[in-house]
Design a protein around this motif. Structure first.
Motif, short mmCIF file in Angstrom:
data_model
loop_
_atom_site.label_atom_id
_atom_site.label_comp_id
_atom_site.label_asym_id
_atom_site.label_seq_id
_atom_site.Cartn_x
_atom_site.Cartn_y
_atom_site.Cartn_z
N VAL A 122 -4.09 -4.64 -4.18
CA VAL A 122 -4.01 -3.52 -3.25
C VAL A 122 -4.71 -2.30 -3.78
O VAL A 122 -5.54 -1.81 -3.02
CB VAL A 122 -2.64 -3.02 -2.78
CG1 VAL A 122 -2.66 -1.69 -2.01
CG2 VAL A 122 -1.49 -4.09 -2.24
N ASN A 123 -4.77 -2.09 -4.89
CA ASN A 123 -5.58 -0.96 -5.66
C ASN A 123 -7.11 -1.60 -5.54
O ASN A 123 -8.06 -0.65 -5.06
CB ASN A 123 -5.07 -0.55 -6.83
CG ASN A 123 -5.99 0.45 -7.71
OD1 ASN A 123 -6.31 1.37 -6.98
ND2 ASN A 123 -6.23 0.59 -9.06
N ARG A 126 0.85 -1.31 -0.10
CA ARG A 126 -0.03 0.07 0.01
C ARG A 126 0.85 1.35 0.00
O ARG A 126 0.69 2.24 -0.70
CB ARG A 126 -0.89 -0.03 1.32
CG ARG A 126 -2.10 -0.97 1.13
CD ARG A 126 -3.01 -0.81 2.44
NE ARG A 126 -4.29 -1.47 2.12
CZ ARG A 126 -4.63 -2.30 3.02
NH1 ARG A 126 -4.21 -2.24 4.35
NH2 ARG A 126 -5.76 -3.11 2.67
N TRP A 133 -6.56 8.59 0.07
CA TRP A 133 -5.13 8.54 0.84
C TRP A 133 -5.01 9.64 1.53
O TRP A 133 -5.51 10.84 0.91
CB TRP A 133 -4.11 8.20 -0.33
CG TRP A 133 -4.39 6.76 -0.84
CD1 TRP A 133 -4.68 6.50 -1.82
CD2 TRP A 133 -3.72 5.62 -0.28
NE1 TRP A 133 -4.45 5.17 -2.37
CE2 TRP A 133 -3.96 4.65 -1.23
CE3 TRP A 133 -3.18 5.31 1.02
CZ2 TRP A 133 -3.83 3.35 -0.74
CZ3 TRP A 133 -2.74 3.95 1.51
CH2 TRP A 133 -3.21 2.98 0.42
N TYR A 186 2.72 1.29 -3.37
CA TYR A 186 1.47 1.84 -4.28
C TYR A 186 1.46 3.31 -4.33
O TYR A 186 1.36 3.91 -5.37
CB TYR A 186 0.48 1.18 -4.16
CG TYR A 186 -0.88 1.30 -5.19
CD1 TYR A 186 -0.60 0.70 -6.48
CD2 TYR A 186 -1.63 2.41 -5.01
CE1 TYR A 186 -1.75 0.96 -7.32
CE2 TYR A 186 -2.57 2.64 -5.89
CZ TYR A 186 -2.51 1.87 -7.10
OH TYR A 186 -3.52 2.13 -8.01
N ARG A 187 1.41 3.85 -3.26
CA ARG A 187 0.88 5.42 -3.25
C ARG A 187 2.07 6.09 -3.55
O ARG A 187 1.96 7.36 -4.26
CB ARG A 187 0.55 5.60 -1.74
CG ARG A 187 0.33 7.06 -1.54
CD ARG A 187 0.06 7.52 -0.20
NE ARG A 187 0.98 7.36 0.75
CZ ARG A 187 0.91 7.41 1.93
NH1 ARG A 187 -0.16 7.69 2.67
NH2 ARG A 187 2.09 7.14 2.82
N ASP A 244 -8.42 -1.29 -1.99
CA ASP A 244 -8.47 0.01 -1.59
C ASP A 244 -8.94 1.11 -2.45
O ASP A 244 -9.04 2.37 -2.11
CB ASP A 244 -6.91 0.35 -1.03
CG ASP A 244 -6.33 -0.36 0.10
OD1 ASP A 244 -7.27 -0.88 0.88
OD2 ASP A 244 -5.22 -0.42 0.07
#
Length: 169
Positions: A156-157, A120, A165, A123-124, A160
């Motif tokens: 993860v995407n 996560r 975020w 990814y961000r 979420d």
């Protein structure tokens, strides 16, 4: 903290003991220093960064899994028999680009939770850097080298997709 650069140096203490210092520098002047005992063998900057990153992962997982508990002091040479060793391999576009060996965690479930948390965060960071993390993943192996599971950035995407975020400071 998104790491913008790393700085590696050797620090000599007043008693002439040499220590390796790895500084992870982030946005806004934030930094995290990790000091490693120099030992008798020379190591290059890449190995210093890898060892320091592994230490930070172990500290973060330890603090998260023991939140709110009293901490008993212990001899650092005393093994923690309840911990298992895992290797985290980070890959993108079909290639491994970073590996953290010897991550000690209490269970496979804790390793999976750390892999999801790490995926996560990465990814961000990748999205914020304007890249597309297609084909990126975190794979976790046991101490015998057997792959236990993989957490893809696509998973993860998808999980979420409704999460907002927090904005970077």
């Amino acid at each position: 903290m998104q790491v913008l650069r790393t700085e590696c140096s050797v620090v000599v203490k007043p008693n002439d003991d040499a220590m390796h210092l790895v500084r992870f520098v982030g946005q806004g002047g934030e930094s995290v220093d990790v000091t490693l005992a120099a030992g008798s063998e020379a190591i290059d900057d890449a190995e210093m960064v890898q060892k320091a990153a592994a230490i930070m992962v172990q500290v973060a997982v330890s603090l998260a899994s023991n939140a709110g508990q009293e901490h008993e002091p212990r001899d650092v040479d005393e093994p923690l028999s309840r911990l298992q060793r895992f290797r985290f391999a980070y890959s993108g576009k079909g290639k491994d680009f970073h590996e953290i060996p010897n991550v000690e965690l209490p269970s496979v479930e804790a390793a999976q939770a750390e892999a999801i948390r790490s995926a996560r965060d990465l990814y961000r960071d990748v999205i914020n850097a304007g890249q597309t993390p297609s084909g990126w993943a975190v794979r976790v192996y046991d101490e015998n080298g057997n792959q236990l599971f993989e957490v893809s950035f696509e998973d993860v995407n998808a999980t979420d997709q409704h999460r907002e975020w927090p904005s970077e400071p």
